[in-house]
Design an enzyme around this catalytic site. Sequence first.
Site, mmCIF file in Angstrom:
data_model
loop_
_atom_site.group_PDB
_atom_site.id
_atom_site.type_symbol
_atom_site.label_atom_id
_atom_site.label_comp_id
_atom_site.label_asym_id
_atom_site.label_seq_id
_atom_site.Cartn_x
_atom_site.Cartn_y
_atom_site.Cartn_z
ATOM 1 N N LYS A 1 76.976 55.420 36.162
ATOM 2 C CA LYS A 1 76.682 56.851 35.160
ATOM 3 C C LYS A 1 75.327 57.382 34.826
ATOM 4 C CE LYS A 1 77.893 59.036 29.640
ATOM 5 N NZ LYS A 1 78.474 57.734 28.702
ATOM 6 N N SER B 1 83.187 56.378 24.677
ATOM 7 C CA SER B 1 83.077 57.209 26.224
ATOM 8 C C SER B 1 83.081 55.958 27.484
ATOM 9 C CB SER B 1 81.615 57.447 26.136
ATOM 10 O OG SER B 1 81.805 58.806 25.604
ATOM 11 N N SER C 1 82.505 59.751 27.092
ATOM 12 C CA SER C 1 82.076 61.044 28.447
ATOM 13 C C SER C 1 82.000 60.239 29.883
ATOM 14 C CB SER C 1 80.423 60.971 27.183
ATOM 15 O OG SER C 1 79.724 59.814 27.366
HETATM 16 N N1 GLN Z 1 83.450 61.557 22.324
HETATM 17 C C1 GLN Z 1 82.179 60.895 21.374
HETATM 18 C C2 GLN Z 1 81.647 61.712 21.253
HETATM 19 O O1 GLN Z 1 81.426 63.170 21.990
HETATM 20 C C3 GLN Z 1 82.239 60.129 22.608
HETATM 21 C C4 GLN Z 1 80.474 59.794 22.976
HETATM 22 C C5 GLN Z 1 80.357 58.698 23.456
HETATM 23 O O2 GLN Z 1 80.752 57.782 23.410
HETATM 24 N N2 GLN Z 1 79.484 58.785 24.366
HETATM 25 O O3 GLN Z 1 80.505 62.208 20.662
#
Ligand code: GLN
Length: 490
Positions: free
Chosen positions: A74, A173, A149
């Site tokens: 990532k 994410s 994400s």
């Molecule tokens: N969807 C969550 C957010 O937008 C989780 C994102 C993440 O785990 N980086 O904060």
Amino acid sequence: MTLIECASAIAAGSLSALDATNAALARIESADVHLNAMVHVDAAGARAQATAVDEAVAAGQPIGPLAGVPITIKDLIAVGGQPLTAGSNMLAGYVAPRDASVIARLRAAGAVLLGKTSLDEFAMGSTNETAATGPVRNPWGLDRVPGGSSGGSAAAVAAGYGYGSLGTDTGGSVRLPAAFCGVVGLKPTYGRVSRSGVVAYASSLDQVGPMAATVRDTARLFSVIAGPCAADATSRSEPIGDYEAACELPVAGLRVGLVHSWLAGLSPEVHRAVMTTYDALLAAGATGAAIELPHAHLAVPAYYLIAMSEASANLARYDGVRYGHRAELHSSDTLDTLYARSRAEGFGPEVQRRIVMGTWALSSGYYDAYYDRACRVRRLVHDDLQTALSACDVILGPTAPSAAWPLGAHTHDPIAAYQMDIYTTAANLAGLPAMSVPVGLGDEGLPLAVQLIAGSFKETTLFQVGAAVEQRQERLSGPAALQAAIAGGQ
Ligand code: GLN
């Protein structure tokens, strides 16, 4: 082939690491015009790493547990010498000066690093639609989101760009995209994996997590990245488990908790998937337990207040002077107008929204009502989970309320998008390990998944139960939608 089979074949000399790497690069070449999952491919670097492994095998030198295995990373995690954008124009053109600690561990284990995967900007999102390089498509349905994400990582594993990936999980994410793309994803216990060299989103919640096609493959990756790190003050020194061996343990006698309030609001096929998994675990000798999490409905608001507050502080460094994109200087500029224009140009709308809300929640007069209260709710969610985990060994529930939704479905309604994290955020607030395991395809041919949550540093229990869940399934492979697109059928 699984990741473990690939590693064994390379170690045995029956597969050349260079061939494995070339096959992964060819797959990226043919598939990524359809998926948009990669933001950087380091073909030359990957081939050089693979050749070094082949030479070591030929010379009979000792090799690591991931020797020659191609994987992706990532683009929130620093790989020395490669671009590090965090999915943002703010960091366009930035090249990481050194490896993150997890990358150093992967290299020491012999992994071949193919390149960087797309993500929601600064890991803020559940759909991978806020990436500066545009949305990633789900290999199982090209009109669907891959989840976020770490959507690029999940799509890459599902599409066969190598055998695994590292994502990060602040509020789901790793698990949500794993669920949407039909792969396994683990969010480790807070402090189990080093955050050194990982771009910070919300530091009290962030963890790096492995993603792979199978539970055992995920265990192999996790064994390499888990452990204490002197460069991360929140890293913990509890003993590392034998995660691969845990995959072979029977589940008989384990107590599996089902959260009844989590069953309402699920799509019928996800509901069915959770209940079928529960019944199968009981049939395998586990015992069932009904679990209540009285404050679970407060996890999403508490999570978003805390995550946005921490993000507003962490992202203050990108001001165009110390770090990040700098706007063109006008003669009338003051330092403040230069900061403001640099940040307005560098950050996308979702990141700006979160910085504004986080700054507001931390500001004098509002701190007690919002940030401080969210921290107290976090404690209640934590205590609920600890109480539940004294009555069971593992909590079984959904990862997401439905299968992957269409691209663009929540673009104009951020609150609705935030609600999709309802089942994942509690584990982050409590610092607990959690895993998403695929459980077949739903009515529309899209992957479904369940989530397992265990006590602190009990990742072994997640691998034990995850492998039992997986054993019942036919392995998902070769997403038909992507195959059709490659064949020119779409
Ligand atoms: N969807 C969550 C957010 O937008 C989780 C994102 C993440 O785990 N980086 O904060």
